[in-house]
Scaffold this motif. Sequence first.
Motif, PDB file in Angstrom:
ATOM      1  N   ALA A 118      -4.287  -0.336  -5.903  1.00  0.00           N
ATOM      2  CA  ALA A 118      -4.548   0.482  -6.768  1.00  0.00           C
ATOM      3  C   ALA A 118      -3.321   0.569  -7.831  1.00  0.00           C
ATOM      4  CB  ALA A 118      -4.596   1.881  -6.230  1.00  0.00           C
ATOM      5  N   ASN A 119      -2.358  -0.353  -7.563  1.00  0.00           N
ATOM      6  CA  ASN A 119      -1.307  -0.668  -8.392  1.00  0.00           C
ATOM      7  C   ASN A 119      -0.415   0.541  -8.421  1.00  0.00           C
ATOM      8  OD1 ASN A 119       0.443  -2.213  -9.910  1.00  0.00           O
ATOM      9  ND2 ASN A 119      -1.047  -2.577 -11.546  1.00  0.00           N
ATOM     10  N   MET A 120      -0.330   1.253  -7.371  1.00  0.00           N
ATOM     11  CA  MET A 120       0.580   2.702  -7.231  1.00  0.00           C
ATOM     12  C   MET A 120       1.951   2.281  -7.085  1.00  0.00           C
ATOM     13  SD  MET A 120      -2.011   5.032  -5.265  1.00  0.00           S
ATOM     14  CE  MET A 120      -1.031   6.584  -5.352  1.00  0.00           C
ATOM     15  N   ALA A 121       2.731   2.603  -7.876  1.00  0.00           N
ATOM     16  CA  ALA A 121       4.322   2.445  -7.244  1.00  0.00           C
ATOM     17  C   ALA A 121       4.833   3.164  -6.281  1.00  0.00           C
ATOM     18  CB  ALA A 121       5.224   2.883  -8.753  1.00  0.00           C
ATOM     19  N   PRO A 122       5.363   2.378  -5.299  1.00  0.00           N
ATOM     20  CA  PRO A 122       5.672   3.269  -3.947  1.00  0.00           C
ATOM     21  C   PRO A 122       6.683   4.480  -4.314  1.00  0.00           C
ATOM     22  CG  PRO A 122       6.977   1.237  -4.284  1.00  0.00           C
ATOM     23  CD  PRO A 122       5.906   1.068  -5.442  1.00  0.00           C
ATOM     24  N   GLY A 123       7.487   4.593  -5.506  1.00  0.00           N
ATOM     25  CA  GLY A 123       8.469   5.603  -5.496  1.00  0.00           C
ATOM     26  C   GLY A 123       7.973   6.638  -6.516  1.00  0.00           C
TER      27      GLY A 123
END
Length: 387
Positions: free
Chosen positions: A214-219
């Motif tokens: 989902a291209n979600m940035a981990p931070g």
Amino acid sequence: MKTYELIAPCHFGLEAVLKREILDLGYEISRVEDGKVTFIGDAEAICRANVFLRTAERVLLKVGEFRAVTFDELFEKTKALPWEEYIPVDGKFWVKKANSIKSKLFSPSDIQSIMKKAMVDRMKHAYGVGVIPETGASYPIRVAFYKDVITVALDTTGESLHKRGYRKLTSKAPISETLAAALIMLTPWNKDRILVDPFCGSGTFPIEAAMIAANMAPGMNRSFLSEDWKNLIPRKCWYEAMDEAQELVDDSVSVDIQGYDVDGDIIKSARANAESAGVAHLIHFQQRPVSQLSHPKKYGFLITNPPYGERIEDKKNLPELYSQIGERFASLDSWSAFIITSYEDVERYMGRKADRNRKIYNGMMKTYFYQFLGPKPPKRKPEHEEK
């Protein structure tokens, strides 16, 4: 904007994955060493690296590097660093961690107290004050000695980057989020392919895979210590990094990601973790033993962290367990399997030699990432040819 040398530590054996991530963010790499990658970046890079890097443990801002074999030398050379360029007059600072390998100076507590004294001396002189109040933002320092050369850096992250903020509940021996992400990124898996973790525990592999898909940035759902460093990082850099992260998310992506575990309570906690990560709708969790592992489709991926038998009494169950993994894998048509474990008889029970095997240190434990590659799926025809 001023540029700095930034150091991103990672798990030993995964430097290449982190290097690729940093290059993808658009930064220049200056050095790759065991367990860390050094790159060049400005205040904006500090924010983006913290928000976007999946495989780094933290982001450090390098203040200096020098050789020291006596405590006098350590004091003088620490004092010579331009601390006032990094820490404001009211900044709270201390040596949070000191590591020493193959060096004459090795006592962490002595290194910490001598360096603190030297920094206080420097700051008093630089700011023309008799006392450093230390009432403002926190500036923890991390130092690493290797063969008498010390690297001195400020920790911009705070709580380690593996703390994404979603894992409220964990199973017995969870794999860290940064390690799980790095291992997935070492495989050829992408969001169009099936991914199953038959020992999903608290859900880390499926959740990290769903976040990648989902291209979600981990931070994007946590905060960072250096958000308070108004003297070095303009607030707008943080807002821009978070806005960039929000814009990139595509959580309507269609994926087939599954997590199984024999323990129903663990599956509940995995679901709760996925919910808090915002990816519960992308993962199918189910209570199911590995002996019932099956899937009707071809060309899928098993990516998993099965029990290693850390306790003596568990060791005797491992041959049966790994035999079951081998049998179920053999029945999955054209699949690939990626297994991280410290158990050394994996190939015997998988019934074949691994195509690749990578040594990775998980904390102090030596583990192996066995890679059993299946055939590649046939290339899809372009849509206009299918009509």
